[in-house]
Design a protein around this motif. Sequence first.
Motif, mmCIF file in Angstrom:
data_model
loop_
_atom_site.group_PDB
_atom_site.id
_atom_site.type_symbol
_atom_site.label_atom_id
_atom_site.label_comp_id
_atom_site.label_asym_id
_atom_site.label_seq_id
_atom_site.Cartn_x
_atom_site.Cartn_y
_atom_site.Cartn_z
ATOM 1 N N SER A 117 0.831 -1.207 0.000
ATOM 2 C CA SER A 117 0.000 0.000 0.000
ATOM 3 C C SER A 117 0.864 1.254 0.000
ATOM 4 C CB SER A 117 -0.909 0.014 1.234
ATOM 5 O OG SER A 117 -1.840 -1.038 1.180
ATOM 6 N N LYS A 118 1.935 1.222 0.770
ATOM 7 C CA LYS A 118 2.811 2.399 0.847
ATOM 8 C C LYS A 118 3.428 2.701 -0.512
ATOM 9 C CE LYS A 118 5.956 4.459 4.168
ATOM 10 N NZ LYS A 118 6.756 4.220 5.389
ATOM 11 N N VAL A 119 3.883 1.657 -1.200
ATOM 12 C CA VAL A 119 4.437 1.851 -2.542
ATOM 13 C C VAL A 119 3.366 2.404 -3.479
ATOM 14 C CG1 VAL A 119 5.354 0.653 -4.579
ATOM 15 C CG2 VAL A 119 6.264 0.128 -2.297
ATOM 16 N N PHE A 120 2.160 1.874 -3.380
ATOM 17 C CA PHE A 120 1.055 2.369 -4.206
ATOM 18 C C PHE A 120 0.797 3.845 -3.952
ATOM 19 C CE2 PHE A 120 -3.506 3.389 -4.387
ATOM 20 C CZ PHE A 120 -3.749 3.188 -5.735
ATOM 21 N N TRP A 121 0.717 4.230 -2.699
ATOM 22 C CA TRP A 121 0.473 5.637 -2.367
ATOM 23 C C TRP A 121 1.624 6.525 -2.829
ATOM 24 C CZ3 TRP A 121 -3.706 8.145 -0.207
ATOM 25 C CH2 TRP A 121 -4.767 7.331 0.183
ATOM 26 N N PHE A 122 2.853 6.064 -2.620
ATOM 27 C CA PHE A 122 4.018 6.863 -3.012
ATOM 28 C C PHE A 122 4.102 7.037 -4.526
ATOM 29 C CE2 PHE A 122 7.118 6.349 0.836
ATOM 30 C CZ PHE A 122 6.222 7.052 1.630
ATOM 31 N N ARG A 123 3.790 5.999 -5.265
ATOM 32 C CA ARG A 123 3.933 6.049 -6.722
ATOM 33 C C ARG A 123 2.676 6.553 -7.440
ATOM 34 N NH1 ARG A 123 8.025 2.794 -9.225
ATOM 35 N NH2 ARG A 123 6.581 2.375 -10.949
ATOM 36 N N GLY A 124 1.494 6.211 -6.877
ATOM 37 C CA GLY A 124 0.268 6.479 -7.614
ATOM 38 C C GLY A 124 -0.619 7.583 -7.102
ATOM 39 N N VAL A 125 -0.558 7.847 -5.782
ATOM 40 C CA VAL A 125 -1.523 8.781 -5.201
ATOM 41 C C VAL A 125 -0.890 10.102 -4.777
ATOM 42 C CG1 VAL A 125 -3.252 9.129 -3.391
ATOM 43 C CG2 VAL A 125 -2.971 6.865 -4.428
ATOM 44 N N LEU A 126 0.161 10.037 -3.952
ATOM 45 C CA LEU A 126 0.739 11.277 -3.436
ATOM 46 C C LEU A 126 1.192 12.236 -4.528
ATOM 47 C CD1 LEU A 126 2.707 10.323 -0.200
ATOM 48 C CD2 LEU A 126 0.620 11.655 -0.423
ATOM 49 N N PRO A 127 1.851 11.759 -5.601
ATOM 50 C CA PRO A 127 2.219 12.704 -6.668
ATOM 51 C C PRO A 127 0.997 13.370 -7.299
ATOM 52 C CG PRO A 127 3.489 10.685 -6.878
ATOM 53 C CD PRO A 127 2.425 10.426 -5.848
ATOM 54 N N ALA A 128 -0.116 12.623 -7.367
ATOM 55 C CA ALA A 128 -1.341 13.198 -7.941
ATOM 56 C C ALA A 128 -1.943 14.245 -7.015
ATOM 57 C CB ALA A 128 -2.360 12.098 -8.211
ATOM 58 N N VAL A 129 -1.734 14.065 -5.704
ATOM 59 C CA VAL A 129 -2.304 15.005 -4.726
ATOM 60 C C VAL A 129 -1.417 16.234 -4.550
ATOM 61 C CG1 VAL A 129 -2.895 15.287 -2.276
ATOM 62 C CG2 VAL A 129 -3.557 13.211 -3.495
ATOM 63 N N THR A 130 -0.103 16.001 -4.462
ATOM 64 C CA THR A 130 0.817 17.094 -4.149
ATOM 65 C C THR A 130 1.425 17.748 -5.389
ATOM 66 O OG1 THR A 130 2.755 15.634 -4.030
ATOM 67 C CG2 THR A 130 1.444 15.914 -2.018
#
Length: 242
Positions: free
Chosen positions: A111-124
């Motif tokens: 999940s952490k890899v998913f958030w780091f690669r897929g979600v956080l860049p989209a949010v920040t």
Amino acid sequence: MPLELYLDLHSQPCRSVFLFAKINKIPFEFKAVDLSAGEQYGDEFGKVSIIRKVPVLKDGDFILTESIAILQYLAAKHHTPDHWYPAELQKRARVDEFLSWQHTNIRTHGSKVFWFRGVLPAVTGAPVPKEKMDAAVEDLNMSLKTFEDKFLQSRPFIIGDQISVADLVAIVEMMQPVSTGLDVFQGRPVLSEWRDRVKKEIGVEVFDEAHKVIMNVDTLPQTFENKGLPEFLKLRIQKMFN
């Protein structure tokens, strides 16, 4: 009245419940909860579950949260084939052992890899620092090695010759980082062969149906832009990994 399953197929636990119900031909009404729009924090969903997470099962007046509990409930109520959640003591213990372990290992690190690669860049709008990304991938690799060495070994499936809910939970977790372009099966022939067996047992068509949304995770930035990510949710996401 068929039971209701509140799901968002971006979520690994939701996919495991969705797949289990589909494979075992358990009738259900799909109640979509859009996590990217923050619907889990809305008043309507709050009436269903104060935990405000998916999946949720509603069977008449009975409401159940937590994916593992839901899988076990479905297996018991619908008398699914024994191999899914075996009655034999030691086989069931092996399933439970994996289900207990995966929460803080494959699930956490994938999940952490998913958030780091897929979600956080989209949010920040910015990539995660390399040292954080490298550490997350290293933790995931260690979990995958443990999965092969401890839980799979040379067996076709986790408990032996037949698939169980342990394999189902494992595969959806591993597909989470895969959806961001990190192929966790590459260079791991034992893991790759296990994945192929699991997909065959599940059925490729229903497997792909469950993963269609997550395999288009690169559309998340556009999704956030179109829907307008609620500010409180954006701040919550940022705090998760500061």
